[in-house]
Design a protein around this motif. Structure first.
Motif, PDB file in Angstrom:
ATOM      1  N   UNK A 207      26.794   4.524   1.487  1.00  0.00           N
ATOM      2  CA  UNK A 207      26.128   5.355   0.957  1.00  0.00           C
ATOM      3  C   UNK A 207      26.350   5.513  -0.774  1.00  0.00           C
ATOM      4  N   UNK A 208      27.257   5.259  -1.282  1.00  0.00           N
ATOM      5  CA  UNK A 208      27.594   4.974  -2.723  1.00  0.00           C
ATOM      6  C   UNK A 208      27.480   3.641  -3.381  1.00  0.00           C
ATOM      7  N   UNK A 209      26.849   3.582  -4.558  1.00  0.00           N
ATOM      8  CA  UNK A 209      26.772   2.238  -4.943  1.00  0.00           C
ATOM      9  C   UNK A 209      27.736   1.534  -5.088  1.00  0.00           C
ATOM     10  N   UNK A 210      27.536   0.039  -4.856  1.00  0.00           N
ATOM     11  CA  UNK A 210      28.700  -1.037  -5.261  1.00  0.00           C
ATOM     12  C   UNK A 210      28.530  -1.411  -6.564  1.00  0.00           C
ATOM     13  N   UNK A 211      29.601  -2.167  -7.053  1.00  0.00           N
ATOM     14  CA  UNK A 211      29.258  -2.758  -8.250  1.00  0.00           C
ATOM     15  C   UNK A 211      29.378  -4.328  -8.204  1.00  0.00           C
ATOM     16  N   UNK A 212      28.742  -4.844  -9.549  1.00  0.00           N
ATOM     17  CA  UNK A 212      28.907  -6.122  -9.878  1.00  0.00           C
ATOM     18  C   UNK A 212      29.315  -6.563 -11.113  1.00  0.00           C
ATOM     19  N   UNK A 213      30.522  -7.465 -11.328  1.00  0.00           N
ATOM     20  CA  UNK A 213      30.916  -7.800 -12.365  1.00  0.00           C
ATOM     21  C   UNK A 213      30.914  -9.520 -12.550  1.00  0.00           C
ATOM     22  N   UNK A 214      30.655  -9.878 -13.675  1.00  0.00           N
ATOM     23  CA  UNK A 214      30.399 -11.452 -13.713  1.00  0.00           C
ATOM     24  C   UNK A 214      30.872 -11.798 -15.326  1.00  0.00           C
ATOM     25  N   UNK A 215      31.198 -12.974 -15.519  1.00  0.00           N
ATOM     26  CA  UNK A 215      31.464 -13.513 -17.051  1.00  0.00           C
ATOM     27  C   UNK A 215      30.398 -14.660 -17.185  1.00  0.00           C
ATOM     28  N   UNK A 216      29.738 -14.360 -18.490  1.00  0.00           N
ATOM     29  CA  UNK A 216      28.695 -15.454 -18.874  1.00  0.00           C
ATOM     30  C   UNK A 216      28.853 -15.872 -20.291  1.00  0.00           C
ATOM     31  N   UNK A 217      29.265 -17.549 -20.163  1.00  0.00           N
ATOM     32  CA  UNK A 217      29.416 -18.201 -21.475  1.00  0.00           C
ATOM     33  C   UNK A 217      28.452 -18.823 -21.732  1.00  0.00           C
ATOM     34  N   UNK A 218      27.922 -18.899 -23.035  1.00  0.00           N
ATOM     35  CA  UNK A 218      27.042 -19.524 -23.626  1.00  0.00           C
ATOM     36  C   UNK A 218      27.404 -20.735 -24.581  1.00  0.00           C
ATOM     37  N   UNK A 219      27.163 -21.933 -23.965  1.00  0.00           N
ATOM     38  CA  UNK A 219      27.874 -23.056 -24.885  1.00  0.00           C
ATOM     39  C   UNK A 219      26.699 -23.757 -25.587  1.00  0.00           C
ATOM     40  N   UNK A 220      25.542 -23.118 -25.801  1.00  0.00           N
ATOM     41  CA  UNK A 220      24.365 -23.797 -26.399  1.00  0.00           C
ATOM     42  C   UNK A 220      24.191 -23.084 -27.830  1.00  0.00           C
ATOM     43  N   UNK A 221      23.179 -23.392 -28.425  1.00  0.00           N
ATOM     44  CA  UNK A 221      22.951 -22.737 -29.983  1.00  0.00           C
ATOM     45  C   UNK A 221      21.864 -21.844 -29.829  1.00  0.00           C
ATOM     46  N   UNK A 222      21.402 -21.478 -28.879  1.00  0.00           N
ATOM     47  CA  UNK A 222      20.488 -20.471 -28.492  1.00  0.00           C
ATOM     48  C   UNK A 222      20.678 -19.257 -27.938  1.00  0.00           C
ATOM     49  N   UNK A 223      20.320 -18.087 -28.615  1.00  0.00           N
ATOM     50  CA  UNK A 223      20.811 -16.820 -28.122  1.00  0.00           C
ATOM     51  C   UNK A 223      20.059 -16.522 -26.607  1.00  0.00           C
ATOM     52  N   UNK A 224      20.755 -16.016 -25.746  1.00  0.00           N
ATOM     53  CA  UNK A 224      19.954 -15.765 -24.555  1.00  0.00           C
ATOM     54  C   UNK A 224      20.216 -14.358 -24.049  1.00  0.00           C
ATOM     55  N   UNK A 225      19.841 -13.853 -23.079  1.00  0.00           N
ATOM     56  CA  UNK A 225      20.168 -12.430 -22.550  1.00  0.00           C
ATOM     57  C   UNK A 225      19.998 -12.487 -21.145  1.00  0.00           C
ATOM     58  N   UNK A 226      20.720 -11.651 -20.455  1.00  0.00           N
ATOM     59  CA  UNK A 226      20.792 -11.352 -18.984  1.00  0.00           C
ATOM     60  C   UNK A 226      19.886 -10.192 -18.936  1.00  0.00           C
ATOM     61  N   UNK A 227      18.754 -10.652 -18.048  1.00  0.00           N
ATOM     62  CA  UNK A 227      17.614  -9.442 -17.948  1.00  0.00           C
ATOM     63  C   UNK A 227      17.322  -8.895 -16.618  1.00  0.00           C
ATOM     64  N   UNK A 228      18.070  -9.540 -15.647  1.00  0.00           N
ATOM     65  CA  UNK A 228      17.985  -8.785 -14.371  1.00  0.00           C
ATOM     66  C   UNK A 228      19.051  -9.447 -13.195  1.00  0.00           C
TER      67      UNK A 228
END
Ligand SMILES: [Cu+2]
Length: 153
Positions: free
Chosen positions: A38-59
């Motif tokens: 009934x209550x929402x669950x959670x989701x946690x994670x770690x993202x590392x960007x080794x490139x030279x372009x900025x990115x974004x998590x969008x969904x």
């Protein structure tokens, strides 16, 4: 039978798995056990960007919940609120953590209660790198994160 065996012999493997997409690596994908569905669950994670372009998590998307969303916990004058995060920046050369007290995935409309030791897939969509599906490990009710031993962590 096989899955039971895997669960018994490798209890902490899922959250320590590293997934890559383009210049991004995604690891420490975990969730907390819930009392019911009934209550929402959670989701946690770690993202590392080794490139030279900025990115974004969008969904995020998962079969484990009807309405998974990205949230940010913000405390203003001692009062916590959780506005919907349209996108979470993953700047070039940096690591971003979805963790308790900050950015997190909120899994509303759980299809089933999450039990410690379970795992479920979550597909992350990045603005530039595209999609990657990771295995999320369900830790205990009071867990603060997985215990992974990586060099340099
Ligand atoms: Cu939330």
């Amino acid at each position: 039978m096989l899955s039971t065996l895997l669960t018994l012999t490798a209890p902490a493997a899922f959250a320590c798995e590293i997934f890559t997409v383009g210049d991004l690596s995604v690891e420490h994908a975990w969730s907390r056990a819930t009392i019911g569905a009934d209550r929402p669950g959670v989701f946690y994670v770690e993202v590392t960007n080794a490139g030279t372009t900025d990115d974004a998590l969008i969904g995020i998307a998962t079969p484990a919940a009807g309405m998974p969303m990205l949230h940010e916990t913000v405390v203003t004058n001692g009062i916590a609120s959780m506005p919907h995060a349209m996108s979470i920046p993953v700047p070039a050369g940096q690591s971003v953590k979805l963790a308790p007290g900050g950015y997190h995935g909120m899994l509303t409309g759980l299809t089933t209660a999450l039990n410690e030791g379970d795992s479920f897939p979550v597909t992350l969509t990045f603005e530039k790198a595209g999609e990657v599906t990771v295995n999320v490990e369900v830790l205990s009710l009071r867990a603060e994160g997985p215990d992974c031993e990586h060099a340099g962590q």
